[in-house]
Design a protein around this motif. Sequence first.
Motif, short mmCIF file in Angstrom:
data_model
loop_
_atom_site.label_atom_id
_atom_site.label_comp_id
_atom_site.label_asym_id
_atom_site.label_seq_id
_atom_site.Cartn_x
_atom_site.Cartn_y
_atom_site.Cartn_z
N THR A 117 65.47 -17.38 54.38
CA THR A 117 66.36 -17.40 53.21
C THR A 117 67.83 -17.14 53.51
OG1 THR A 117 66.13 -15.02 52.80
CG2 THR A 117 64.45 -16.47 51.82
N GLY A 118 68.12 -16.59 54.69
CA GLY A 118 69.49 -16.22 55.01
C GLY A 118 69.90 -14.86 54.48
N VAL A 119 68.99 -14.16 53.79
CA VAL A 119 69.32 -12.86 53.19
C VAL A 119 69.21 -11.74 54.24
CG1 VAL A 119 68.59 -11.13 51.48
CG2 VAL A 119 68.64 -13.55 50.88
N GLY A 120 70.26 -10.93 54.32
CA GLY A 120 70.26 -9.79 55.24
C GLY A 120 70.29 -8.48 54.47
N ASP A 121 70.63 -7.39 55.18
CA ASP A 121 70.73 -6.03 54.59
C ASP A 121 69.45 -5.64 53.85
OD1 ASP A 121 73.40 -6.00 55.47
OD2 ASP A 121 74.09 -6.94 53.62
N LEU A 122 68.31 -5.96 54.43
CA LEU A 122 67.02 -5.69 53.77
C LEU A 122 66.53 -4.29 54.08
CD1 LEU A 122 65.49 -9.13 54.70
CD2 LEU A 122 65.91 -8.38 52.35
N VAL A 123 66.06 -3.61 53.04
CA VAL A 123 65.49 -2.27 53.21
C VAL A 123 64.11 -2.28 52.55
CG1 VAL A 123 65.73 0.18 52.64
CG2 VAL A 123 67.76 -1.19 53.15
N ILE A 124 63.10 -1.85 53.29
CA ILE A 124 61.74 -1.77 52.73
C ILE A 124 61.65 -0.55 51.82
CG2 ILE A 124 59.32 -1.30 53.30
CD1 ILE A 124 59.67 -3.11 55.75
N SER A 125 61.23 -0.78 50.57
CA SER A 125 61.07 0.34 49.63
C SER A 125 59.62 0.80 49.51
CB SER A 125 61.64 -0.02 48.26
OG SER A 125 61.28 -1.32 47.87
N LYS A 126 58.68 -0.12 49.64
CA LYS A 126 57.27 0.31 49.67
C LYS A 126 56.38 -0.82 50.18
CE LYS A 126 56.15 -0.74 44.82
NZ LYS A 126 55.87 -0.23 43.50
N LYS A 127 55.20 -0.39 50.60
CA LYS A 127 54.18 -1.34 51.09
C LYS A 127 53.40 -1.84 49.88
CE LYS A 127 50.59 -1.26 54.68
NZ LYS A 127 50.78 -2.38 55.45
N GLU A 163 65.23 -25.12 56.70
CA GLU A 163 64.74 -26.49 56.48
C GLU A 163 63.67 -26.90 57.48
OE1 GLU A 163 68.22 -28.94 56.30
OE2 GLU A 163 68.81 -28.15 54.33
N ASP A 164 63.77 -26.40 58.73
CA ASP A 164 62.74 -26.80 59.70
C ASP A 164 61.37 -26.18 59.41
OD1 ASP A 164 63.41 -24.24 60.44
OD2 ASP A 164 63.68 -24.65 62.57
N GLU A 165 61.33 -25.25 58.43
CA GLU A 165 60.05 -24.71 57.96
C GLU A 165 59.66 -25.37 56.63
OE1 GLU A 165 57.74 -22.49 59.07
OE2 GLU A 165 58.73 -22.35 61.01
N GLY A 166 60.37 -26.43 56.26
CA GLY A 166 60.02 -27.17 55.05
C GLY A 166 60.50 -26.53 53.76
N ILE A 167 61.40 -25.55 53.87
CA ILE A 167 61.89 -24.87 52.66
C ILE A 167 63.05 -25.69 52.07
CG2 ILE A 167 62.92 -22.74 51.74
CD1 ILE A 167 61.49 -21.28 54.12
N GLU A 168 62.85 -26.13 50.83
CA GLU A 168 63.85 -27.00 50.18
C GLU A 168 64.90 -26.19 49.44
OE1 GLU A 168 61.71 -29.90 47.71
OE2 GLU A 168 59.98 -29.40 48.96
N LYS A 169 64.51 -25.02 48.96
CA LYS A 169 65.40 -24.28 48.08
C LYS A 169 65.10 -22.78 48.19
CE LYS A 169 64.72 -25.54 43.79
NZ LYS A 169 64.72 -26.21 42.50
N VAL A 170 66.16 -21.96 48.06
CA VAL A 170 66.00 -20.51 47.96
C VAL A 170 66.74 -20.09 46.70
CG1 VAL A 170 66.44 -18.27 49.04
CG2 VAL A 170 66.00 -20.25 50.47
N ALA A 171 66.16 -19.19 45.90
CA ALA A 171 66.81 -18.81 44.64
C ALA A 171 66.47 -17.37 44.27
CB ALA A 171 66.35 -19.74 43.53
N TRP A 172 67.45 -16.72 43.62
CA TRP A 172 67.19 -15.43 42.97
C TRP A 172 66.74 -15.74 41.54
CZ3 TRP A 172 66.94 -11.31 45.84
CH2 TRP A 172 67.74 -11.16 46.98
N LEU A 173 65.56 -15.29 41.17
CA LEU A 173 65.04 -15.59 39.84
C LEU A 173 65.00 -14.33 38.98
CD1 LEU A 173 62.08 -18.04 40.60
CD2 LEU A 173 64.48 -18.57 40.22
#
Length: 201
Positions: A117-127, A163-173
């Motif tokens: 997705t290109g999203v960084g700064d990820l923090v895991i909040s729970k499993k 795209e090389d994984e076949g992902i056409e779109k990324v979106a915040w919903l």
Amino acid sequence: MYKVFVNDKPLFLTNEVAKETDFQLFLLESVDIEQLIVKMFNNKIKKAYLYYPDEKEILNKVKEKIPVKKAGGGLVYNQKREVLFIFRNGKWDLPKGGCDKGEEIEDCSIREVTEETGVGDLVISKKLQKTYHVFKRNGIYRLKITHWFEMTTTFEGTLIPQEDEGIEKVAWLKPDEIKQALENSYENIKLLFENENDIKI
């Protein structure tokens, strides 16, 4: 009980025999699991139960019969409480992918979300719960066990579909958009939202 999805149809692993009639019951010890999977992929069986008396051992017994692929993924919230989705193969999905050898599952999940997705700064909040589904690659059926984590991010940059994984779109919903997206998603993805307070499906 475990719920494994085969072509989005449920295969329940159970140690109980229920008195229902709308499914077929197979004994895990004697079943030809590949034949059962093929029938489910070909829509000849809509729902099935695999019975084994010891619930603690049931998943290990399945793993003896079918190769396992371990994966990690993220249910990612931004600061507006929107959720990160990808669109691939005509369906809405959450970012996830296979683990590299020796990679910790948390690291795998964060890496896959960023790569897809290109999203960084990820923090895991729970499993979150694990999901199970069967897929076919190079002519071999495999059981994918995906470990899911709820994550948060302050990232506000550009979303970049892999795209090389076949992902056409990324979106915040937004919550109301999520409800609509889940109507065109996978059963195991819907499971992850059953316990999310912000989103009622």
